[in-house]
Design a protein around this motif. Structure first.
Motif, PDB file in Angstrom:
ATOM      1  N   GLY A  79       0.795  -1.224   0.000  1.00 35.10           N
ATOM      2  CA  GLY A  79       0.000   0.000   0.000  1.00 35.10           C
ATOM      3  C   GLY A  79       0.822   1.264   0.000  1.00 35.10           C
ATOM      4  N   PHE A  80       0.742   2.018   1.090  1.00 40.53           N
ATOM      5  CA  PHE A  80       1.371   3.334   1.152  1.00 40.53           C
ATOM      6  C   PHE A  80       2.884   3.270   1.322  1.00 40.53           C
ATOM      7  N   GLY A  81       3.450   2.127   1.748  1.00 41.13           N
ATOM      8  CA  GLY A  81       4.900   2.020   1.925  1.00 41.13           C
ATOM      9  C   GLY A  81       5.683   2.188   0.634  1.00 41.13           C
ATOM     10  N   PRO A  82       5.382   1.393  -0.390  1.00 44.60           N
ATOM     11  CA  PRO A  82       6.067   1.572  -1.671  1.00 44.60           C
ATOM     12  C   PRO A  82       5.825   2.944  -2.298  1.00 44.60           C
ATOM     13  N   ILE A  83       4.651   3.545  -2.043  1.00 43.95           N
ATOM     14  CA  ILE A  83       4.373   4.883  -2.573  1.00 43.95           C
ATOM     15  C   ILE A  83       5.290   5.907  -1.920  1.00 43.95           C
ATOM     16  N   ALA A  84       5.486   5.796  -0.603  1.00 40.82           N
ATOM     17  CA  ALA A  84       6.410   6.698   0.096  1.00 40.82           C
ATOM     18  C   ALA A  84       7.823   6.539  -0.445  1.00 40.82           C
ATOM     19  N   GLN A  85       8.215   5.306  -0.716  1.00 39.78           N
ATOM     20  CA  GLN A  85       9.556   5.066  -1.264  1.00 39.78           C
ATOM     21  C   GLN A  85       9.691   5.669  -2.656  1.00 39.78           C
ATOM     22  N   ARG A  86       8.642   5.557  -3.446  1.00 39.62           N
ATOM     23  CA  ARG A  86       8.680   6.064  -4.816  1.00 39.62           C
ATOM     24  C   ARG A  86       8.805   7.590  -4.860  1.00 39.62           C
ATOM     25  N   TYR A  87       8.085   8.284  -3.961  1.00 37.76           N
ATOM     26  CA  TYR A  87       8.002   9.748  -4.053  1.00 37.76           C
ATOM     27  C   TYR A  87       8.828  10.491  -2.999  1.00 37.76           C
ATOM     28  N   LEU A  88       9.182   9.820  -1.896  1.00 33.81           N
ATOM     29  CA  LEU A  88       9.949  10.496  -0.844  1.00 33.81           C
ATOM     30  C   LEU A  88      11.333   9.892  -0.626  1.00 33.81           C
ATOM     31  N   GLY A  89      11.591   8.739  -1.258  1.00 30.47           N
ATOM     32  CA  GLY A  89      12.910   8.135  -1.121  1.00 30.47           C
ATOM     33  C   GLY A  89      12.913   6.895  -0.250  1.00 30.47           C
ATOM     34  N   GLY A  90      14.041   6.200  -0.270  1.00 35.13           N
ATOM     35  CA  GLY A  90      14.168   4.924   0.422  1.00 35.13           C
ATOM     36  C   GLY A  90      14.000   5.024   1.927  1.00 35.13           C
ATOM     37  N   LEU A  91      14.548   6.065   2.540  1.00 30.37           N
ATOM     38  CA  LEU A  91      14.454   6.204   3.997  1.00 30.37           C
ATOM     39  C   LEU A  91      12.996   6.299   4.440  1.00 30.37           C
ATOM     40  N   ALA A  92      12.209   7.122   3.762  1.00 29.28           N
ATOM     41  CA  ALA A  92      10.798   7.276   4.130  1.00 29.28           C
ATOM     42  C   ALA A  92      10.042   5.965   3.970  1.00 29.28           C
ATOM     43  N   GLY A  93      10.293   5.253   2.862  1.00 27.17           N
ATOM     44  CA  GLY A  93       9.618   3.985   2.640  1.00 27.17           C
ATOM     45  C   GLY A  93       9.995   2.939   3.670  1.00 27.17           C
ATOM     46  N   PHE A  94      11.263   2.918   4.057  1.00 24.48           N
ATOM     47  CA  PHE A  94      11.752   1.964   5.052  1.00 24.48           C
ATOM     48  C   PHE A  94      11.172   2.272   6.423  1.00 24.48           C
ATOM     49  N   VAL A  95      11.299   3.534   6.864  1.00 30.92           N
ATOM     50  CA  VAL A  95      10.834   3.936   8.193  1.00 30.92           C
ATOM     51  C   VAL A  95       9.325   3.775   8.317  1.00 30.92           C
ATOM     52  N   GLN A  96       8.600   4.204   7.290  1.00 32.67           N
ATOM     53  CA  GLN A  96       7.147   4.149   7.383  1.00 32.67           C
ATOM     54  C   GLN A  96       6.647   2.718   7.556  1.00 32.67           C
ATOM     55  N   ARG A  97       7.166   1.800   6.762  1.00 35.35           N
ATOM     56  CA  ARG A  97       6.674   0.429   6.837  1.00 35.35           C
ATOM     57  C   ARG A  97       7.062  -0.265   8.135  1.00 35.35           C
ATOM     58  N   TRP A  98       8.310  -0.043   8.592  1.00 36.78           N
ATOM     59  CA  TRP A  98       8.725  -0.724   9.825  1.00 36.78           C
ATOM     60  C   TRP A  98       8.072  -0.136  11.065  1.00 36.78           C
TER      61      TRP A  98
END
Length: 466
Positions: free
Chosen positions: A85-104
């Protein structure tokens, strides 16, 4: 034999990927079921005690943020219906750190919720069987919910549909009964009117500041709205089902939360609503009892039991998909990306099961020490997740405008202003948590965990680069 799987650029299964077996009605009920938990049935008493009748304002304001979140998510996931859901979207538009932190951090928050819900379910069973050891229903419910989540997603969806429906029907009956009592009266009981809104020290008995403090408890009740985004990768028609679920949530949240609280504080004196976390003291129970409904406590105990199991079921589903998504992107061991022949991420589910055991054990054996920290982490993690979702939405809109891409089939009205206002609201609630007795551990647990996640991300990046 489990197999690795993933999703293609458009979110469709590639190879042995996640199965698109969730129907539109299942997606819709998972969405509303995720937003209605024991926080409404039990936590509402605490919010009323803090703010008095003006708690209606708090629920209406928090509904704005929850509905903005639902629409922002729908706008993004219909374009990117990826696993997680929103995890890969955060990674796509905000970068790897945001996608990693948000999902964990979201995974950790939901695992804590799973542990607390299964313990709550065990306590609800003890309402009928007080001599039963708590560990027994906790173990039984854990095994049953894990088995449901390990099965094909269509079976999970059907189970969740009916459990969430119980909550929905209960609230509808509650609201209709309450309105009838207020306007017309009930057999042997005259109409109450709405005098209770102002008769006990006024509509704002504790001042406007108390309404703001109540928002921390109220916002906690709305957490779970974001779960609808995770269903996109397994919906049969995400472009139709996810926006429809978001739109339906507008009417239902307004009915269930705002109108439900209006009924409570119009009939019951706000200063007589208990704050004890006991099913027999729920505002819903109190109103049913006042209306002369026989066995009101027993009926509501059954409802909150199903609410706890429903929340546990959905949270297990969400955490398993988050782990799977992290593994696919290389932020968790690749082993967790394995799928069973029926398309269920059973390996990822094992990690959530481990967290369930830990959280449940802590809530039973260290309730007064460690568990308040875990609850603080849960609220902190959920609010950080909401902030990153809104930040992702702003970046999503900018990207599509900059590259002259077509607009999403569903759009958040008033964005980006709406997005910014909701984002500021969530940030303000997060900053208020240290001043509330119930969630003053949020920063104590959340900030250190957030720093650990950031460090872990950079260590993983360095290792991958080396």
């Amino acid at each position: 034999m489990d197999q690795a799987g993933g999703t293609g650029p458009d979110g469709s299964p590639s190879g042995g990927g996640l199965r698109r077996d969730l129907s539109g009605r299942q997606v819709g009920m998972i969405a509303i079921g995720g937003a209605i938990g024991t926080g409404l049935f039990l936590g509402s008493g605490l919010a009323i005690n803090i703010a008095g009748p003006a708690v209606i304002i708090a629920y209406a304001v928090a509904a704005f943020a929850a509905l903005a979140l639902a629409y922002a998510l729908a706008e993004m996931v219909v374009v990117h219906p990826d696993a997680g859901g929103f995890g890969p979207i955060a990674q796509r538009y905000l970068g790897g750190l945001a996608g990693f932190v948000q999902r964990w951090i979201y995974w950790a928050a939901q695992v804590v919720n799973i542990g607390s819900e299964v313990v709550a379910a065990g306590l609800y069973v003890q309402f009928w069987y007080p001599q039963l050891p708590l560990w027994l229903p906790v173990v039984v419910f854990s095994v049953v919910m894990l088995a449901i989540n390990a099965s094909a997603v269509k079976y999970f969806g059907e189970f969740e549909y009916w459990f969430a429906l119980i909550k929905v029907v209960t609230i509808v009956v509650f609201v209709l009964l309450g309105i009838t009592y207020i306007v017309f009266g009930l057999p042997g009981r005259p109409a109450t009117g709405v005098g209770a809104l102002t008769e006990h020290d006024g509509f704002l008995p504790n001042g406007i500041g108390a309404v703001w403090l109540a928002l921390t408890v109220v916002t906690f009740s709305y957490l779970g709205t974001e779960a609808v985004a995770v269903t996109a990768s397994e919906s049969r028609n995400p472009r139709r089902d996810v926006p429809r679920a978001a739109r339906n949530m507008v009417l239902r949240l307004g009915l269930f939360y705002v109108l439900g609280m209006l009924v409570v504080v119009s009939i019951l004196p706000w200063n007589q609503v208990s704050t004890e976390e006991d099913v027999t003291e729920s505002p819903f129970v109190a109103l049913f009892a006042t209306a002369g409904i026989p066995a009101a406590a027993g009926i509501m105990n059954f409802v909150v039991l199903t609410a706890a199991l429903s929340a546990m079921n959905t949270n297990l589903y969400v955490t398993a998909r988050m782990t799977y998504s992290l593994a696919v992107d290389g932020y968790a061991p690749k082993w967790f990306a394995g799928l069973s022949p029926n398309g269920a991420p059973r390996r990822a589910l094992l990690l959530s099961a481990g967290g369930l055991v830990l959280a449940a054990g802590i809530s039973v054996f260290a309730e007064s020490t460690a568990f308040p920290l875990l609850l603080g982490l849960a609220l902190f993690g959920a609010l950080i997740t909401w902030l990153i979702i809104f930040a992702s939405h702003l970046a999503f809109r900018r990207h599509r405008a900059a590259h002259d891409l077509p607009a999403s089939p569903v759009r958040l009205p008033g964005a980006p202003v709406t997005t910014l206002l909701a984002m500021l609201f969530v940030a303000a609630v997060l900053l208020t948590t240290p001043f509330t007795e119930q969630f003053n551990t949020a920063w104590k647990a959340g900030v250190p965990f957030l720093l650990v996640l950031c460090l872990a991300y950079y260590l993983l990046r360095r290792r991958a680069a080396g």
